[in-house]
Scaffold this active site. Structure first.
Site, PDB file in Angstrom:
ATOM      1  CB  ALA A  31       6.150  -0.940  -7.438  1.00 49.83           C
ATOM      2  CE  LYS A  32       7.013  -5.775  -0.859  1.00 45.20           C
ATOM      3  NZ  LYS A  32       7.229  -6.598  -2.063  1.00 45.20           N
ATOM      4  NE  ARG A  33       7.274   3.000  -7.265  1.00 41.53           N
ATOM      5  CZ  ARG A  33       8.229   2.166  -7.656  1.00 41.53           C
ATOM      6  NH1 ARG A  33       8.719   1.253  -6.843  1.00 41.53           N
ATOM      7  NH2 ARG A  33       8.741   2.256  -8.878  1.00 41.53           N
TER       8      ARG A  33
END
Lengths: 277, 277
Positions: free
Chosen positions: A98-100
């Protein structure tokens, strides 16, 4: 309490595999652009490849396309991994790709979304906001995060390859600073790195800078990364510590189960060769 | 076709405001930890503050906590902004604060999720993956993105303040390189920057490096940023180009409408003073 990486290592031992099966239901690969199609595409992949998967990595974006329905589908996909884990008596971790990355109070909400609401075991996270933005994702040692370090895409050099002043006064690439930050932030044995398999020399350099960290390496197959070069560059000295993430190379194969089995075997062979060295 | 920033500037003129109202339904601020509470909290804020809002900025994380129900709530909140826009005959842009950032094929899916599925007008995005990860978010000139440049949190210096080799051979902070990359990537007048109002000197430096770019400046109030210092540092010479983002300073006020009106008036006064100079 066990750490995320000790849970992952147990699964690696159970299935003799370092393969992470990417669940990327790209609309072009579906019969129709619909959440239900994305869900059945992924669940079929999960069931077919579970015996060979050290982990599964669903890509949040390809579910978010469908809004709330996509979120329901993503939850069902993660639940399907849980069912396979139970059937096999061996917990298969889910890494939510999700590469938050946000300030601490928001990062805490992302941790709750990924770990509590969706039931994922780990998440990918951007380093750009610094240590206090990553810390909330690491509070529970059983849950983990993989910090973007050197990504597999052509533009990854725009920032990641920039030369910065190193701690020893020598210049070094930004991705190496990220690797040493990750070592410093990994107090609970639950923070690893994302390093694209498309750059084996860089992977070798990062492995040398972070000898003990787990590395998630996407980019094998569709993005041009080569398995053997990546493994020689990225394995730890104990022939562990590297998750080889493959998505389209499995999902687009005529027989995904056979493709995953073949990859698992190839990975095992390369590990054995390394151990003999 | 109009660019995102031309749409935003029209709204700024319509409401004589540079105020961006942040919609951060933090669980601690809700009567109960539930998607329906987050939704009604935000919709009440939207209705109360719409006359004074140049834009609204919902924070994706505080909806994702609730999974699919949160996504439905987020969509309803964005729709509520659309209704206020219609009622006023003036389009109020919605900036989805989601801080996404992934390789191109995935970034395209995030664009579809934010713009098509949710109906947002712009999104915040991380620069760490480079130009090809940002480009898919900029393809439609009517939709925009704000690139994280210097964020408002204490740890922002871990990466953003690192000194890199500048294009002129002098060393410069990484955030300044991000600002010049954003100028280069802004071919369609739809890419701006996120710069925390908590660091006015840095904001001034970034404004000097990117005289024409729009800047979204969070951190006023709860995070300690001061309005006047931020505006003097960040306004363009035309007294535009700066969105002052305020969340808790409005939502936790006894009368959010009055708090937003007061901020709008204060901002207008500071703009007038700058124009007179």
């Amino acid at each position: 309490m066990e750490s995320f990486f000790s849970l992952l290592e147990r699964r690696v031992d159970d299935c003799s595999s370092l393969l992470c099966v990417g669940l990327d239901p790209h609309p072009d690969d579906l019969k129709a652009r619909a959440a239900a199609e994305a869900q059945s595409f992924c669940i079929a992949l999960v069931r077919a490849t579970a015996p060979y998967a050290a982990a599964f990595k669903p890509n949040a974006a390809f579910f978010e396309i469908y809004g709330a329905e996509g979120w329901v589908a993503l939850k069902h996909v993660i639940d399907a991994v849980g069912e396979e884990s139970q059937r096999r008596g061996s917990h298969i971790p889910v890494i939510l790709d999700a590469k938050r990355g946000d300030i601490a109070s928001t990062a805490q909400a992302y941790a709750s979304a990924a770990f509590d609401s969706l039931g994922a075991d780990a998440i990918t996270v951007s380093p750009y906001l610094g240590g206090d933005s990553v810390e909330p994702l690491l509070r529970n040692p059983e849950k983990g995060a993989f910090l973007l370090c050197k990504t597999s895409n052509p533009g990854s050099g725009d920032l990641q390859d920039l030369r910065i002043q190193g701690e020893d006064g020598q210049s070094q690439a930004l991705y190496l600073r990220v690797a040493s930050l990750a070592r410093a932030w990994n107090a609970h044995q639950n923070l690893g790195l994302v390093v694209g398999a498309t750059f084996p020399d860089t992977l070798r350099e990062i492995r040398a800078a972070a000898p003990g960290l787990w590395i998630l390496a996407p980019g094998i197959g569709a993005q041009g990364g080569e398995l053997e070069a990546a493994m020689q560059a990225g394995l730890r000295t104990d022939a562990m510590g590297l998750l080889i993430s493959v998505s389209r190379g499995i999902s687009r194969a005529p027989d995904p189960a056979a493709a995953a089995a073949e990859l698992r075997d190839l990975i095992a062979e390369i590990r054995r060769a390394q151990k003999r060295r």
